[in-house]
Motif scaffolding. Structure first.
Motif, PDB file in Angstrom:
ATOM      1  N   THR A 205      18.245   4.627  56.706  1.00  0.00           N
ATOM      2  CA  THR A 205      19.277   5.618  56.424  1.00  0.00           C
ATOM      3  C   THR A 205      19.636   5.618  54.943  1.00  0.00           C
ATOM      4  N   ILE A 207      22.331   6.953  52.320  1.00  0.00           N
ATOM      5  CA  ILE A 207      23.695   7.458  52.232  1.00  0.00           C
ATOM      6  C   ILE A 207      23.929   7.914  50.794  1.00  0.00           C
ATOM      7  N   GLN A 224      30.226   3.333  56.063  1.00  0.00           N
ATOM      8  CA  GLN A 224      28.966   3.674  56.730  1.00  0.00           C
ATOM      9  C   GLN A 224      27.889   2.648  56.372  1.00  0.00           C
ATOM     10  N   HIS A 225      27.800   2.328  55.093  1.00  0.00           N
ATOM     11  CA  HIS A 225      26.791   1.376  54.619  1.00  0.00           C
ATOM     12  C   HIS A 225      26.982   0.006  55.286  1.00  0.00           C
ATOM     13  N   ILE A 228      25.855   0.476  59.206  1.00  0.00           N
ATOM     14  CA  ILE A 228      24.490   0.894  59.550  1.00  0.00           C
ATOM     15  C   ILE A 228      23.514  -0.135  58.997  1.00  0.00           C
ATOM     16  N   SER A 231      20.565   0.626  55.950  1.00  0.00           N
ATOM     17  CA  SER A 231      21.072   1.692  55.087  1.00  0.00           C
ATOM     18  C   SER A 231      21.045   1.316  53.617  1.00  0.00           C
ATOM     19  N   ARG A 232      20.957   2.365  52.802  1.00  0.00           N
ATOM     20  CA  ARG A 232      21.022   2.253  51.346  1.00  0.00           C
ATOM     21  C   ARG A 232      22.058   3.250  50.853  1.00  0.00           C
TER      22      ARG A 232
END
Length: 260
Positions: A205, A207, A224-225, A228, A231-232
């Protein structure tokens, strides 16, 4: 190429499909209260780089049907699933902006990421969005002067200068929605918390979020990071909520690199 796809009896969504039959597919999900045309400066560029690019108008917005019902994240995610199935989409990059990011997050959780190999969250409205105070103010203006609401949203959207013609065009996108769908989404964004959905995302993911965002604070991207696993987070230093336009060259470069 534009087409209409039936997602439930009596409800069709408008789908723009550029460069079908080419390479990797990127599906863009617009934000509130806009439609797929907000990604004009992606649709101008990414197909020329060899990508198939698809834009979907939610129910109630853009060129899609505008029923009075169905404005909850489960139904909106199910609408997206219907498009994926009827167009036989597989191994796509799903890219959602703002409330479209929230819809994408619910889709990933509810449908186990069906057909999606990578996710892009663009100033995503998650895990929460409008405060009760903001929602009530928006609902009050929407009920009597919706064009003024869309103008107010546009005023807070961009960090960089936008010309008056550009602003008028942007406002016109929001006015293509129905008043009832505009209001229904305000209530939905006020009342929903997607924290549990974030933890269910199991694909790489990206972001992307403007640090000057006045609509969805940058702190949401940080949360969010944190939630998840794969994620990046890429901060956009010169953008507000409209990073897809404000830093479009960098935005397009990053999404092409990630999708490729």
């Amino acid at each position: 190429m534009g087409e209409y796809i039936t997602v439930e009896p009596g409800v069709k969504l408008y789908v723009e499909d550029l460069n079908p039959g080419s390479g990797k597919t990127i599906v863009f999900i617009h934000g509130w209260p806009l439609n797929h045309k907000q990604f004009e400066y992606q649709f101008d560029v990414l197909p020329a780089l060899g990508f198939r690019v698809i834009g979907i108008d939610w129910r109630g917005f853009g060129n899609s049907d505008k029923p009075y019902t169905g404005y909850d994240f489960d139904r909106l995610a199910d609408d997206l699933r219907a498009v994926f199935e009827q167009k036989q989409l597989q191994n796509v990059v799903l890219a959602g902006h703002s409330a479209g990011g929230a819809i994408s997050i619910r889709y990933m959780a509810r449908h186990q990421g069906h057909g999606v190999s990578k996710l892009v969250l663009i100033a995503a409205a998650a895990p929460t969005s409008f405060t009760p105070e903001t929602a009530e103010r928006y609902l009050a203006v929407n009920s009597g002067d919706r064009p003024n609401l869309i103008r107010h949203v546009t005023d807070s959207f961009f960090f960089r200068y936008a010309t008056e013609p550009f602003r008028e065009w942007f406002i016109s996108l929001g006015l293509q929605a129905a008043g009832w769908s505009t209001a229904a989404m305000i209530r939905l964004l006020r009342d929903t918390n997607l924290a549990n959905d974030l933890a269910a995302i199991n694909v790489p993911t990206l972001i992307m979020h403007g640090i000057h965002d006045q609509v969805v604070p940058f702190a949401m991207a940080q949360e969010q990071h944190a939630r998840i696993p794969q994620s990046r987070l890429v901060p956009f230093q010169y953008s507000g909520h409209g990073l897809f336009w404000e830093e479009r060259e960098e935005f397009n470069r990053l999404i092409a690199e990630f999708a490729g």
